[in-house]
Design a protein around this motif. Structure first.
Motif, mmCIF file in Angstrom:
data_model
loop_
_atom_site.group_PDB
_atom_site.id
_atom_site.type_symbol
_atom_site.label_atom_id
_atom_site.label_comp_id
_atom_site.label_asym_id
_atom_site.label_seq_id
_atom_site.Cartn_x
_atom_site.Cartn_y
_atom_site.Cartn_z
ATOM 1 N N VAL A 218 0.840 -1.204 0.000
ATOM 2 C CA VAL A 218 0.000 0.000 0.000
ATOM 3 C C VAL A 218 0.872 1.251 0.000
ATOM 4 O O VAL A 218 0.647 2.193 -0.778
ATOM 5 N N LEU A 219 1.886 1.274 0.854
ATOM 6 C CA LEU A 219 2.753 2.440 0.967
ATOM 7 C C LEU A 219 3.488 2.706 -0.341
ATOM 8 O O LEU A 219 3.664 3.868 -0.740
ATOM 9 N N GLU A 220 3.900 1.642 -1.030
ATOM 10 C CA GLU A 220 4.586 1.819 -2.317
ATOM 11 C C GLU A 220 3.678 2.507 -3.335
ATOM 12 O O GLU A 220 4.132 3.356 -4.110
ATOM 13 N N THR A 221 2.406 2.169 -3.321
ATOM 14 C CA THR A 221 1.464 2.810 -4.242
ATOM 15 C C THR A 221 1.281 4.281 -3.885
ATOM 16 O O THR A 221 1.172 5.141 -4.767
ATOM 17 N N LEU A 222 1.257 4.568 -2.601
ATOM 18 C CA LEU A 222 1.157 5.958 -2.155
ATOM 19 C C LEU A 222 2.393 6.745 -2.609
ATOM 20 O O LEU A 222 2.281 7.900 -3.055
ATOM 21 N N CYS A 223 3.562 6.116 -2.537
ATOM 22 C CA CYS A 223 4.791 6.773 -3.015
ATOM 23 C C CYS A 223 4.717 7.035 -4.512
ATOM 24 O O CYS A 223 5.109 8.110 -4.994
ATOM 25 N N GLN A 224 4.245 6.037 -5.253
ATOM 26 C CA GLN A 224 4.114 6.195 -6.701
ATOM 27 C C GLN A 224 3.232 7.379 -7.055
ATOM 28 O O GLN A 224 3.567 8.197 -7.921
ATOM 29 N N ALA A 226 2.484 9.953 -5.077
ATOM 30 C CA ALA A 226 3.080 11.196 -4.587
ATOM 31 C C ALA A 226 4.178 11.701 -5.514
ATOM 32 O O ALA A 226 4.289 12.909 -5.768
ATOM 33 N N VAL A 227 4.990 10.779 -6.041
ATOM 34 C CA VAL A 227 6.061 11.175 -6.946
ATOM 35 C C VAL A 227 5.494 11.673 -8.272
ATOM 36 O O VAL A 227 5.928 12.702 -8.808
ATOM 37 N N SER A 228 4.504 10.962 -8.797
ATOM 38 C CA SER A 228 3.952 11.338 -10.100
ATOM 39 C C SER A 228 3.251 12.688 -10.053
ATOM 40 O O SER A 228 3.226 13.419 -11.051
ATOM 41 N N ARG A 229 2.713 13.034 -8.885
ATOM 42 C CA ARG A 229 1.982 14.301 -8.745
ATOM 43 C C ARG A 229 2.746 15.343 -7.936
ATOM 44 O O ARG A 229 2.208 16.411 -7.635
ATOM 45 N N ARG A 230 3.990 14.997 -7.570
ATOM 46 C CA ARG A 230 4.849 15.909 -6.803
ATOM 47 C C ARG A 230 4.136 16.412 -5.539
ATOM 48 O O ARG A 230 4.102 17.598 -5.237
ATOM 49 N N LEU A 231 3.580 15.470 -4.794
ATOM 50 C CA LEU A 231 2.903 15.811 -3.546
ATOM 51 C C LEU A 231 3.927 16.072 -2.447
ATOM 52 O O LEU A 231 4.985 15.431 -2.393
ATOM 53 N N ALA A 232 3.603 16.979 -1.553
ATOM 54 C CA ALA A 232 4.556 17.407 -0.527
ATOM 55 C C ALA A 232 5.080 16.270 0.353
ATOM 56 O O ALA A 232 6.272 16.258 0.691
ATOM 57 N N PRO A 233 4.247 15.291 0.759
ATOM 58 C CA PRO A 233 4.763 14.232 1.652
ATOM 59 C C PRO A 233 5.575 13.159 0.943
ATOM 60 O O PRO A 233 5.954 12.175 1.574
ATOM 61 N N ALA A 234 5.853 13.302 -0.340
ATOM 62 C CA ALA A 234 6.497 12.237 -1.109
ATOM 63 C C ALA A 234 7.792 11.757 -0.458
ATOM 64 O O ALA A 234 8.002 10.547 -0.292
ATOM 65 N N ALA A 235 8.673 12.677 -0.089
ATOM 66 C CA ALA A 235 9.978 12.290 0.446
ATOM 67 C C ALA A 235 9.835 11.482 1.734
ATOM 68 O O ALA A 235 10.550 10.484 1.937
ATOM 69 N N GLN A 236 8.903 11.874 2.603
ATOM 70 C CA GLN A 236 8.718 11.150 3.859
ATOM 71 C C GLN A 236 8.129 9.770 3.619
ATOM 72 O O GLN A 236 8.552 8.784 4.238
ATOM 73 N N TRP A 237 7.179 9.669 2.716
ATOM 74 C CA TRP A 237 6.589 8.352 2.420
ATOM 75 C C TRP A 237 7.628 7.424 1.822
ATOM 76 O O TRP A 237 7.664 6.229 2.138
ATOM 77 N N ALA A 259 14.140 4.120 -6.851
ATOM 78 C CA ALA A 259 13.649 4.706 -8.095
ATOM 79 C C ALA A 259 12.815 5.956 -7.828
ATOM 80 O O ALA A 259 12.909 6.947 -8.564
ATOM 81 N N TYR A 260 12.014 5.922 -6.765
ATOM 82 C CA TYR A 260 11.193 7.097 -6.453
ATOM 83 C C TYR A 260 12.058 8.251 -5.958
ATOM 84 O O TYR A 260 11.800 9.413 -6.280
ATOM 85 N N ARG A 261 13.091 7.933 -5.179
ATOM 86 C CA ARG A 261 14.027 8.986 -4.778
ATOM 87 C C ARG A 261 14.686 9.605 -6.013
ATOM 88 O O ARG A 261 14.859 10.824 -6.087
ATOM 89 N N ALA A 262 15.052 8.745 -6.964
ATOM 90 C CA ALA A 262 15.669 9.243 -8.195
ATOM 91 C C ALA A 262 14.713 10.146 -8.962
ATOM 92 O O ALA A 262 15.127 11.155 -9.543
ATOM 93 N N SER A 263 13.438 9.815 -8.942
ATOM 94 C CA SER A 263 12.447 10.636 -9.640
ATOM 95 C C SER A 263 12.321 12.027 -9.028
ATOM 96 O O SER A 263 11.874 12.964 -9.693
ATOM 97 N N LEU A 264 12.725 12.146 -7.781
ATOM 98 C CA LEU A 264 12.716 13.458 -7.123
ATOM 99 C C LEU A 264 14.018 14.215 -7.359
ATOM 100 O O LEU A 264 14.209 15.303 -6.816
ATOM 101 N N GLY A 265 14.944 13.606 -8.160
ATOM 102 C CA GLY A 265 16.129 14.351 -8.578
ATOM 103 C C GLY A 265 17.451 13.861 -8.063
ATOM 104 O O GLY A 265 18.469 14.532 -8.245
ATOM 105 N N ASN A 266 17.484 12.665 -7.445
ATOM 106 C CA ASN A 266 18.740 12.162 -6.896
ATOM 107 C C ASN A 266 19.331 11.125 -7.841
ATOM 108 O O ASN A 266 18.913 9.968 -7.875
ATOM 109 N N ALA A 267 20.331 11.502 -8.620
ATOM 110 C CA ALA A 267 20.930 10.609 -9.618
ATOM 111 C C ALA A 267 21.616 9.416 -8.979
ATOM 112 O O ALA A 267 21.667 8.328 -9.566
#
Length: 295
Positions: A218-224, A226-237, A259-267
């Motif tokens: 469930v949490l992985e889907t919430l991360c997905q 959050a990343v796709s919509r650039r929601l504020a809690p993304a990094a914490q989730w 992969a989700y961290r990378a999507s937020l800009g961390n190469a």
């Protein structure tokens, strides 16, 4: 407990095998996989003359291998469990093993192979074991979603969720609730999807012995989302997912968190996702990790 089991190994090996398997199952639910496998390794030789018990042991082993993304081992062990259960005439155990086999196939994108297994498990559950129905029904609905049949998937998820709530089972509520959140995502209703997934996350973890993998799913889907919509809690989730996955050894979720961290800009995490994914035999995961190369 260990002293009692030592006595039982000689006096009543079948009962000792069941006790070891149950202890392993509890550890499995909590994501303590090494301890679970240790208990199951003790159970197996004690159950050598009991095909039904061997099927139960193999089902838990296969489920552990699936949780930890050792998919070839999972498929092999779960197929064995299903065959053993059928040979022993234990139809409920066969349903359980087939459903877990179907889950592993769905996670790897093997929808054509998974569909008849899950359809059979659904039919058998309706006849013999209604209380188990939400599990295969939810994974069958995931195949519907993957094929673009959103309305059919929604109907299955809603049925599974209603039954899970009626039974008061946090695992069933979690797996079906995640699907309901994904349906909302398909409809583009971000706020509703977040509400459903956060509620589902709470439901799936409300009991101390709840299934940890289900909560991570469930949490992985919430991360997905959050990343796709650039929601504020993304990094914490994502951080919560990474902690849960690394602590327990759920390797695929570690890759997905990277992969989700990378999507937020961390190469750096993009490279980690690619490297870690290479050790996991799942083409769906490889596609996600390789996608981090793209701008």
């Amino acid at each position: 407990m260990h002293e009692a089991l030592a006595i039982g190994r000689d006096a009543a090996p079948a009962l000792a095998a069941a006790a070891c398997r149950e202890l392993g199952y509890v550890e499995f639910l909590g994501g303590r996989y090494e301890r679970a496998l240790s208990w199951l390794a003790q159970a197996e030789p004690l159950a050598a003359e009991d095909p039904a018990e061997l099927a139960r042991i193999a089902t838990v082993q296969g489920s552990i291998f699936s949780d930890t993304a050792h998919y070839p081992l999972a498929l092999q062990r779960l197929q064995l469990a299903a065959d053993q259960a059928r040979d022993a005439g234990d139809r409920k155990q066969a349903i359980y093993a087939e459903s877990m086999l179907g889950r592993a196939l769905v996670l790897c994108g093997e929808f054509e192979t998974a569909t008849p297994l899950l359809d059979h498990a659904i039919d058998e559950s309706r006849r013999l074991w209604t209380a188990f129905l939400p599990w295969p029904l939810s994974f069958r609905a995931e195949i519907d979603l993957a094929r673009g049949h959103v309305d059919v998937a929604s109907e299955r998820f809603e049925h599974a969720f209603a039954l899970g709530c009626e039974l008061g089972d946090p695992c069933w509520e979690g797996i079906a609730g995640r699907g309901r959140g994904r349906v909302a995502m398909c409809h583009g209703d971000v706020q509703r999807a977040v509400e459903i997934l956060q509620d589902t996350l709470s439901r799936s973890g409300r009991l101390p012995d709840a299934y940890l993998w289900g909560r991570a799913y469930v949490l992985e889907t919430l991360c997905q989302l959050a990343v796709s919509r650039r929601l504020a809690p993304a990094a914490q989730w994502i951080e919560d997912l990474m902690e849960m996955a690394t602590r327990s050894g759920m390797r695929e979720f570690v890759v997905r968190a990277c992969a989700y961290r990378a999507s937020l800009g961390n190469a750096e995490h993009a490279a980690a996702a690619r490297v870690l994914a290479q050790a996991i035999d799942n083409p769906v995961l490889h596609a996600l990790a390789v996608g981090q190369d793209r701008p």
